[in-house]
Write a protein that holds these residues in place. Structure first.
Motif, short mmCIF file in Angstrom:
data_model
loop_
_atom_site.label_atom_id
_atom_site.label_comp_id
_atom_site.label_asym_id
_atom_site.label_seq_id
_atom_site.Cartn_x
_atom_site.Cartn_y
_atom_site.Cartn_z
N LEU A 17 0.79 -1.05 0.00
CA LEU A 17 -0.02 -0.05 0.02
C LEU A 17 1.06 1.18 0.12
O LEU A 17 1.55 1.55 0.73
CB LEU A 17 -0.95 -0.05 1.27
N THR A 20 -0.19 8.39 0.53
CA THR A 20 -0.97 9.35 -0.08
C THR A 20 -0.58 9.95 -1.58
O THR A 20 0.41 10.49 -1.79
CB THR A 20 -1.42 10.63 0.79
N LEU A 24 2.47 3.64 -7.27
CA LEU A 24 3.02 2.46 -6.76
C LEU A 24 4.38 2.04 -7.34
O LEU A 24 5.19 1.60 -6.64
CB LEU A 24 2.24 1.25 -7.29
N THR A 46 -2.74 3.41 -6.08
CA THR A 46 -2.81 4.70 -5.26
C THR A 46 -3.77 4.68 -4.32
O THR A 46 -4.72 3.93 -4.34
CB THR A 46 -3.17 5.69 -6.22
N LEU A 47 -3.45 5.17 -3.42
CA LEU A 47 -4.76 5.58 -2.13
C LEU A 47 -4.80 7.07 -2.06
O LEU A 47 -3.89 8.00 -1.75
CB LEU A 47 -3.83 5.07 -1.10
N HIS A 59 -10.87 6.05 4.64
CA HIS A 59 -9.68 5.00 5.36
C HIS A 59 -10.45 3.59 5.58
O HIS A 59 -9.89 2.50 5.32
CB HIS A 59 -9.28 5.43 6.80
N MET A 62 -10.97 1.78 2.05
CA MET A 62 -9.45 1.38 1.89
C MET A 62 -9.12 0.04 2.44
O MET A 62 -8.78 -0.99 1.92
CB MET A 62 -8.47 2.55 2.35
N VAL A 66 -8.62 -3.90 0.98
CA VAL A 66 -7.64 -4.69 1.04
C VAL A 66 -8.40 -6.32 1.21
O VAL A 66 -7.89 -7.05 0.56
CB VAL A 66 -6.74 -4.37 2.00
N GLY A 91 3.24 -1.41 4.12
CA GLY A 91 2.36 -0.07 3.68
C GLY A 91 3.27 1.16 4.17
O GLY A 91 4.01 1.14 5.29
N GLY A 95 -0.46 4.16 3.71
CA GLY A 95 -0.65 2.93 3.45
C GLY A 95 -0.41 2.18 4.61
O GLY A 95 -0.73 0.88 5.08
N ALA A 99 -2.69 -0.45 6.75
CA ALA A 99 -2.36 -1.81 6.80
C ALA A 99 -2.46 -2.24 8.21
O ALA A 99 -2.99 -3.25 8.59
CB ALA A 99 -0.75 -1.80 6.58
#
Length: 217
Positions: A17, A20, A24, A46-47, A59, A62, A66, A91, A95, A99
């Motif tokens: 992950l 922000t 990747l 991307t996050l 959040h 996200m 996962v 992460g 990320g 995680a």
């Protein structure tokens, strides 16, 4: 998401992950080490936690993504040998926070190890007020922190929300030997930065830790 697999049958699954709105591919050298460890590497491209930008996810969404993505990929015919196996998460920044959330609440029985690189528990803060309690995680938790990520007028990783603060709130879950500070490193030095010694040193330390804690057998 992007999927990378080793040249042999994978022995495990690791999710990566990014930070922000970071790409990747900025972490390619670390992704390569995960594949070298014979992991099926599932990378989120991307996050984005900002509602006005494309691909916004909260959040919580996200963390749910996962869990759901891992389950969906393991259900595919070519990966059914991995179905039911626990998985790891690595992460960075946001990320790292996500995680930890997955391991402590959203898929806590399925995550075996988490390596959070300079996690930032903010906007909203989930772990430091213990809305989500890391003690509920069955996974082993490892934290790394950049020495200089909390410096400056607008620090990228504020001391009130960084890895050291998370560890202080969950001391029984994160022993001292599961926490490390990467000297001279800034927050984004966990990305591939050619010619930046602190970045190279931080990434080498991270990649050696991956080789140590994520089995290739």
């Amino acid at each position: 998401v992007s999927i990378s697999r080793p040249n042999v049958d994978p022995v495990g699954i690791t999710v990566f992950l990014p930070g922000t709105v970071q790409e990747l591919k900025a972490y390619q050298s670390t992704l390569d080490v995960l594949v070298e460890q014979k992991q099926l590497m599932i990378g989120f491209n991307t996050l984005n936690p900002f509602p006005l930008l494309p691909h916004y996810r909260s959040h919580t969404e996200m963390a749910e993504d996962v869990r759901n993505v891992v389950a969906a990929i393991c259900a595919l015919t070519q990966y059914q040998s991995l179905q039911g196996k626990k998985y790891n998460i690595v992460g960075h920044s946001l990320g790292g926070e996500v995680a930890l959330m997955v391991a402590a609440k959203f898929d806590k029985d399925k995550v075996t190890k988490v390596l959070a690189l300079d996690p930032v528990d903010a906007k909203p803060s989930e772990l430091i007020p213990r809305k989500i309690n890391l003690n509920d995680a069955s996974a082993e938790i490892y934290l790394r922190q950049s020495e200089k990520g909390g410096s400056g007028l607008v620090p990228e990783c504020p001391k009130a929300t960084n890895a050291e603060k998370i560890k202080s709130v969950h001391p029984n879950k994160i022993p001292d030997d599961h926490f490390a500070i990467d000297r001279e490193a800034f927050h984004l030095d966990y990305e591939d930065k050619d010619g930046v010694p602190a970045s190279r040193n931080a990434r080498n330390a991270v990649q050696n830790m991956i080789r140590e804690i994520i089995s290739s057998e």
